[in-house]
Design a protein around this motif. Structure first.
Motif, mmCIF file in Angstrom:
data_model
loop_
_atom_site.group_PDB
_atom_site.id
_atom_site.type_symbol
_atom_site.label_atom_id
_atom_site.label_comp_id
_atom_site.label_asym_id
_atom_site.label_seq_id
_atom_site.Cartn_x
_atom_site.Cartn_y
_atom_site.Cartn_z
ATOM 1 N N ALA B 177 0.980 -1.195 -0.066
ATOM 2 C CA ALA B 177 0.075 -0.231 0.100
ATOM 3 C C ALA B 177 0.755 1.206 0.030
ATOM 4 C CB ALA B 177 -0.870 -0.091 1.379
ATOM 5 N N ALA B 178 1.865 1.248 0.865
ATOM 6 C CA ALA B 178 2.763 2.335 0.828
ATOM 7 C C ALA B 178 3.487 2.767 -0.558
ATOM 8 C CB ALA B 178 3.797 2.329 2.023
ATOM 9 N N ARG B 179 3.759 1.607 -1.131
ATOM 10 C CA ARG B 179 4.491 1.649 -2.442
ATOM 11 C C ARG B 179 3.603 2.225 -3.246
ATOM 12 N NH1 ARG B 179 7.968 -2.379 -5.644
ATOM 13 N NH2 ARG B 179 6.497 -2.693 -7.320
ATOM 14 N N ARG B 180 2.159 1.984 -3.235
ATOM 15 C CA ARG B 180 1.469 2.548 -4.535
ATOM 16 C C ARG B 180 1.256 3.887 -4.027
ATOM 17 N NH1 ARG B 180 -3.334 3.315 -3.098
ATOM 18 N NH2 ARG B 180 -3.543 1.766 -1.486
ATOM 19 N N GLU B 181 1.014 4.222 -2.677
ATOM 20 C CA GLU B 181 0.924 5.643 -2.354
ATOM 21 C C GLU B 181 1.968 6.501 -2.740
ATOM 22 O OE1 GLU B 181 -1.714 4.490 1.613
ATOM 23 O OE2 GLU B 181 0.364 5.337 1.763
ATOM 24 N N LEU B 182 3.002 6.016 -2.756
ATOM 25 C CA LEU B 182 4.423 6.847 -3.237
ATOM 26 C C LEU B 182 4.187 6.912 -4.637
ATOM 27 C CD1 LEU B 182 6.957 8.056 -2.099
ATOM 28 C CD2 LEU B 182 8.120 6.063 -2.628
ATOM 29 N N ALA B 183 3.962 5.884 -5.384
ATOM 30 C CA ALA B 183 3.747 5.891 -6.741
ATOM 31 C C ALA B 183 2.946 7.111 -7.042
ATOM 32 C CB ALA B 183 3.368 4.719 -7.401
ATOM 33 N N GLU B 184 1.625 7.126 -6.441
ATOM 34 C CA GLU B 184 0.645 8.149 -6.748
ATOM 35 C C GLU B 184 1.108 9.569 -6.530
ATOM 36 O OE1 GLU B 184 -2.631 6.944 -4.539
ATOM 37 O OE2 GLU B 184 -2.890 5.199 -5.893
ATOM 38 N N ILE B 185 1.975 9.850 -5.498
ATOM 39 C CA ILE B 185 2.525 11.079 -5.372
ATOM 40 C C ILE B 185 3.556 11.243 -6.322
ATOM 41 C CG2 ILE B 185 4.074 12.218 -3.653
ATOM 42 C CD1 ILE B 185 2.640 10.516 -1.240
ATOM 43 N N LEU B 186 4.348 10.542 -6.691
ATOM 44 C CA LEU B 186 5.633 10.699 -7.400
ATOM 45 C C LEU B 186 4.791 11.095 -8.849
ATOM 46 C CD1 LEU B 186 8.186 8.085 -6.679
ATOM 47 C CD2 LEU B 186 8.168 10.598 -6.079
ATOM 48 N N ARG B 187 3.771 10.519 -9.101
ATOM 49 C CA ARG B 187 3.158 10.617 -10.572
ATOM 50 C C ARG B 187 2.691 12.217 -10.439
ATOM 51 N NH1 ARG B 187 -0.348 6.467 -11.058
ATOM 52 N NH2 ARG B 187 1.326 5.048 -10.992
#
Lengths: 251, 254
Positions: B177-187
């Protein structure tokens, strides 16, 4: 996580003492300690009045006596030392409960005990009413050498990280059947301590790189201005000034 | 502000470096990253990825060759400017977050650049808002979860308005989940990103283009999808897709 031992000293609150700027409280405690140390040890009643002053501060800060008493455990090594002095002291001797004690030793022990206790209680009250990082801001305001403030700040930040690392190393040792039972196990523990030192040192290097990457040039930027009004200084200095009055009366 | 394409965010030309003990780590690296691009730098452990990253903000200085950030060459006299423009996010957030509270930590960079008062506060809050960590502003870093700490670490460099964000293994130690959240932020960020990683699916998810650094040189440079589909190329550089993973078909025509 090293949870559970955060802010053991700090007692959140909103009392007048809590709200004072940290630099005022730091200076007040320091000045109070100087007055206490300067008081001749024969003036028993002066020490009683100092204790009353601290009790008044504790009452104003809503710090319960139990909180202070439990944290006075840090003084125990000094207390033990103080109890030893009359036994091993030289000079004129007197007999208390069948024990031959040195009179100058008794005076010295009383001197250490009374002054150290007052100083420790004053520090506990400071720590109970001021968050550790705010104390450091105060120290920065008082122009304590910035290197010392920085070292204390990093200690505050990384204590939990290092304790956590230490705990993991202990778990790793014990998972492989290690039990620290007697002296023969000491080398293994010593090697762990060495490894912990190296790891912390390397972490220090990485933190330094991270600081450089964000423009660090040897000076910490002044963050969180905490300015104090004359009234706040007045309130904070009430403690050492009252103590000074007591000292004046006792001389 | 210049228009997006007239200055490249990062230019590295014939960069070579040997450590003081004589070990040669980089043998002539050439790469260019345009403004607004998100690029993954892939490579096995020991390929020189970290060494290359250390050159980007002048922590190591080139033995040979040049590094240029947004038109400014990395030299002793430009270090201050370069470090403002290159936002380096380290792998372990405990190394990156060294101040007693999140607010002080995010303020550290901009305060070193000379921001004060209202302006500083605005930079801090803006950066924390962009990574969704504004409510943690007064908390000490060690009270945050690992994923939250990594997001705050990203905010600490965003607050300096960098030209390029360089992330060292951003997905390491994160739960899904943290991995996906970080991806969303970076995008969601509109900055140039260079992501150093050997997490190939993460590179595919976030970066159009990838570089493979192997043996101290850029061994491949192209669309991430194509590089990851080339099993032989990956195998030649000790890279492989995780078990059961296949490059999915493009969702929309490129």
């Amino acid at each position: 996580m090293g949870a559970g031992h955060h802010h053991q000293l700090y007692l959140p609150g909103a009392s007048a003492v809590h709200r004072l700027p940290p630099q005022c409280k730091l200076l007040a405690v320091f000045a109070f300690a100087v007055v206490v140390v300067a008081t001749p040890r024969e003036r028993f009643w002066a020490f009683g009045l100092y204790a009353l002053l601290l009790a008044a501060v504790a009452w104003a800060a809503r710090v319960p006596p139990g909180h202070v008493l439990r944290r006075m455990a840090i003084e125990l090594p000094f207390v033990l030392f103080a109890f030893l002095i009359p036994v091993i002291g030289l000079g004129e001797r007197t007999t208390v409960l069948g024990l031959s004690l040195s009179v100058p030793g008794l005076w010295a022990a009383w001197n250490i005990l009374a002054k150290a206790t007052l100083g420790v209680v004053a520090s506990i009250l400071l720590a109970a009413t001021t968050e550790p990082r705010v104390i450091l801001l105060g120290a920065q305001r008082l122009r304590v050498p910035s290197l010392l403030v920085q070292i204390a700040m990093f200690m505050l930040r990384y204590l939990d990280v290092i304790l956590d690392e230490m705990r993991r190393m202990r778990v790793a040792r014990e998972s492989r059947g290690f039990e620290a039972r007697d002296v023969r196990q000491l080398p293994a523990v010593a090697r762990s301590a060495g490894a912990l030192f190296i790891r912390s040192y390397e972490r220090g290097e990485r933190v330094h790189l991270a600081m450089l990457s964000r423009g660090y040039s040897g000076r910490m930027p002044m963050l969180g201005e905490v300015s104090a009004s004359a009234a706040q200084w007045g309130v904070a200095l009430l403690l050492p000034v009252s103590a000074l009055a007591v000292l004046g009366l006792s001389l | 502000m210049n228009s997006p394409n007239d200055v490249n965010s990062l230019e590295v030309s014939r960069l070579a470096y040997a450590y003081p003990d004589g070990t040669q780590a980089l043998f002539g690296v050439d790469l260019t990253i345009g403004r607004g691009e998100r690029v993954a730098l892939l490579g096995p452990n020991g390929a020189g990825k970290t060494t290359l990253v250390m050159h980007l903000n002048g922590i190591l200085t080139a033995g040979h060759g040049t590094v240029t950030v947004g038109g400014t060459p990395v030299r002793k006299d430009t270090l201050k400017e370069v470090r403002r423009r290159v936002g380096l996010v380290f792998q372990d957030p405990d190394d990156q977050l060294f101040m007693p509270t999140v607010r002080d930590d995010v303020a550290f960079g901009p305060a070193n650049m000379g921001l004060t008062g209202e302006e500083l506060e605005r930079a801090v809050k803006g950066a924390l808002d962009r990574v969704g960590m504004l409510e943690a502003i007064d908390r000490p870093p060690h009270h945050l979860s690992f994923g939250q700490r990594r997001r705050v670490a990203v905010a600490t460099v965003l607050a300096m308005e960098p030209e390029i964000l360089v992330l060292d293994e951003p997905s390491s130690n994160l739960d899904p989940a943290a991995r996906r959240e970080l991806a969303e932020i970076l995008r969601s960020l509109d900055v140039t990103v260079l992501m150093v990683t050997h997490d190939l699916p993460y590179a595919l998810e976030l970066c159009e283009r990838s570089l493979i650094l192997s043996g101290g040189v850029i061994a491949a440079d192209g669309p991430t999808r194509e590089l990851l589909a080339d099993t032989e190329l990956l195998a030649a550089h000790r890279l492989e897709l995780p078990y059961g993973f296949a490059v999915p078909a493009p969702a929309e025509p490129a």
